[in-house]
Motif scaffolding. Structure first.
Motif, PDB file in Angstrom:
ATOM      1  N   UNK A   9      62.424  61.359  31.591  1.00 16.32           N
ATOM      2  CA  UNK A   9      63.759  61.492  32.163  1.00 16.32           C
ATOM      3  C   UNK A   9      64.344  62.791  31.622  1.00 16.32           C
ATOM      4  N   UNK A  10      65.016  63.534  32.504  1.00 13.43           N
ATOM      5  CA  UNK A  10      65.507  64.850  32.115  1.00 13.43           C
ATOM      6  C   UNK A  10      66.982  64.982  32.456  1.00 13.43           C
ATOM      7  N   UNK A  11      67.706  65.674  31.580  1.00 15.49           N
ATOM      8  CA  UNK A  11      69.123  65.981  31.821  1.00 15.49           C
ATOM      9  C   UNK A  11      69.318  67.463  31.495  1.00 15.49           C
ATOM     10  N   UNK A  12      69.456  68.272  32.552  1.00 14.96           N
ATOM     11  CA  UNK A  12      69.539  69.719  32.346  1.00 14.96           C
ATOM     12  C   UNK A  12      70.527  70.315  33.342  1.00 14.96           C
ATOM     13  N   UNK A  13      71.004  71.505  33.015  1.00 21.85           N
ATOM     14  CA  UNK A  13      71.951  72.208  33.865  1.00 21.85           C
ATOM     15  C   UNK A  13      71.310  72.496  35.224  1.00 21.85           C
ATOM     16  N   UNK A  14      71.983  72.068  36.275  1.00 20.14           N
ATOM     17  CA  UNK A  14      71.523  72.216  37.658  1.00 20.14           C
ATOM     18  C   UNK A  14      70.180  71.540  37.898  1.00 20.14           C
ATOM     19  N   UNK A  15      69.776  70.612  36.993  1.00 20.17           N
ATOM     20  CA  UNK A  15      68.546  69.849  37.181  1.00 20.17           C
ATOM     21  C   UNK A  15      67.282  70.664  37.043  1.00 20.17           C
ATOM     22  N   UNK A  49      64.506  72.554  34.326  1.00 15.62           N
ATOM     23  CA  UNK A  49      63.993  72.778  32.977  1.00 15.62           C
ATOM     24  C   UNK A  49      62.540  73.241  33.107  1.00 15.62           C
ATOM     25  N   UNK A  50      61.834  73.296  31.944  1.00 16.86           N
ATOM     26  CA  UNK A  50      60.514  73.921  31.957  1.00 16.86           C
ATOM     27  C   UNK A  50      59.583  73.223  30.970  1.00 16.86           C
ATOM     28  N   UNK A  63      66.141  76.282  24.723  1.00 20.15           N
ATOM     29  CA  UNK A  63      66.938  75.308  23.987  1.00 20.15           C
ATOM     30  C   UNK A  63      66.377  73.917  24.240  1.00 20.15           C
ATOM     31  N   UNK A  64      66.774  72.959  23.390  1.00 18.78           N
ATOM     32  CA  UNK A  64      66.329  71.554  23.527  1.00 18.78           C
ATOM     33  C   UNK A  64      64.799  71.461  23.627  1.00 18.78           C
ATOM     34  N   UNK A  65      64.115  72.146  22.719  1.00 19.46           N
ATOM     35  CA  UNK A  65      62.646  72.161  22.737  1.00 19.46           C
ATOM     36  C   UNK A  65      62.122  70.832  22.206  1.00 19.46           C
ATOM     37  N   UNK A  66      61.180  70.232  22.944  1.00 19.50           N
ATOM     38  CA  UNK A  66      60.588  68.951  22.545  1.00 19.50           C
ATOM     39  C   UNK A  66      59.068  69.036  22.709  1.00 19.50           C
ATOM     40  N   UNK A  67      58.300  69.048  21.598  1.00 15.47           N
ATOM     41  CA  UNK A  67      56.847  69.143  21.701  1.00 15.47           C
ATOM     42  C   UNK A  67      56.182  67.768  21.797  1.00 15.47           C
ATOM     43  N   UNK A  68      55.074  67.688  22.550  1.00 19.27           N
ATOM     44  CA  UNK A  68      54.261  66.488  22.664  1.00 19.27           C
ATOM     45  C   UNK A  68      52.816  66.895  22.379  1.00 19.27           C
ATOM     46  N   UNK A  69      52.207  66.263  21.345  1.00 16.36           N
ATOM     47  CA  UNK A  69      50.841  66.607  20.957  1.00 16.36           C
ATOM     48  C   UNK A  69      49.864  65.568  21.522  1.00 16.36           C
ATOM     49  N   UNK A  77      66.720  76.178  29.325  1.00 14.65           N
ATOM     50  CA  UNK A  77      67.097  77.549  29.019  1.00 14.65           C
ATOM     51  C   UNK A  77      68.609  77.691  28.997  1.00 14.65           C
ATOM     52  N   UNK A  78      69.070  78.505  28.080  1.00 14.69           N
ATOM     53  CA  UNK A  78      70.506  78.731  27.945  1.00 14.69           C
ATOM     54  C   UNK A  78      71.028  79.504  29.150  1.00 14.69           C
ATOM     55  N   UNK A  79      72.129  79.028  29.723  1.00 12.50           N
ATOM     56  CA  UNK A  79      72.749  79.742  30.843  1.00 12.50           C
ATOM     57  C   UNK A  79      73.380  81.049  30.381  1.00 12.50           C
ATOM     58  N   UNK A  80      73.600  81.199  29.075  1.00 12.81           N
ATOM     59  CA  UNK A  80      74.240  82.404  28.550  1.00 12.81           C
ATOM     60  C   UNK A  80      73.266  83.562  28.403  1.00 12.81           C
TER      61      UNK A  80
END
Length: 209
Positions: free
Chosen positions: A131-137, A139-140, A199-205, A191-194
């Motif tokens: 589930x993702x919550x990001x600006x304008x939907x 992310x990467x 930002x909000x980096x989450x790693x999965x190994x 990614x920061x809009x500025x």
């Protein structure tokens, strides 16, 4: 001559009587004063109170050391969020198909909540659901190895809704032969809009075997 002598005699006696009476009166007055009780002066000062005896000093008491608080069990009604797992998740991705629920591992932050890893022997692909919550939907994600070498370039994740809503997304990682037995770090981020920084980096190994 006889009368004059009698008169002198009478006057003499009268004078003597007066003198004797005066002496007797004076003497009586003097003795009456001597016999009167002598009044003592009244001491008007209040009686001084005898001070209480000095109290015996008590030995100083040493305070008890601060007791160590007994740990209390956590409130069972409050859900406990597990810390993000840093362990590598090993899966038999090169031998058949399967699915693994990873929601209990606490892999989440303010932008992502990882839920499942699915794989298929026919497509030779890993599917990471979240589930993702990001600006304008938007992310990467990208894939690196343990040493930070980039294996798969940046890919876009698009949700049906933007923040603050949470929407489902899915990242796809190809299972090429070179990845067998390697630790793959699937890195999710926004990614920061500025300034466009990650930002909000989450790693999965993941270690596909």
């Amino acid at each position: 001559m006889g009368n004059r002598d009698n008169k002198k005699t009478w006057l003499g006696w009268l004078s003597a009587v007066v003198i004797v009476g005066a002496v007797a009166f004076t003497g009586g007055y003097y003795f009456s004063k001597q016999s009167e009780p002598v009044s003592q002066p009244v001491n008007e000062e209040p009686a001084k109170q005898t001070p209480d005896p000095t109290p015996t000093p008590q030995p100083e008491q040493t305070p008890d050391p601060t007791p160590t608080p007994t740990p209390q069990p956590s409130d069972p009604g409050t859900p406990q969020t597990p810390a993000p797992a840093g362990d590598v998740i090993a899966i038999n991705a090169y031998d058949g198909s399967g699915s693994l629920d990873i929601r209990s591992r606490g892999l989440e932050n303010g932008a992502f909540r990882l839920k499942n890893i699915d794989w298929s022997d026919t497509s030779r692909t890993l599917y990471v659901s979240a589930d993702m919550r990001a600006f304008e939907g938007v992310a990467y994600f990208r894939v690196k190895d343990e040493n930070g070498t980039l294996l798969e370039p940046e890919s876009v994740l698009r949700a049906t809704q933007g923040a603050p809503a949470w929407s489902p997304v899915q990242a796809q990682v190809p299972l090429v032969d070179e990845y067998r037995g390697k630790v793959l770090v699937v890195e999710f981020y926004a990614k920061s809009a500025k300034d466009g920084s990650r930002i909000n980096i989450l790693p999965l190994k993941i270690k596909p075997e």
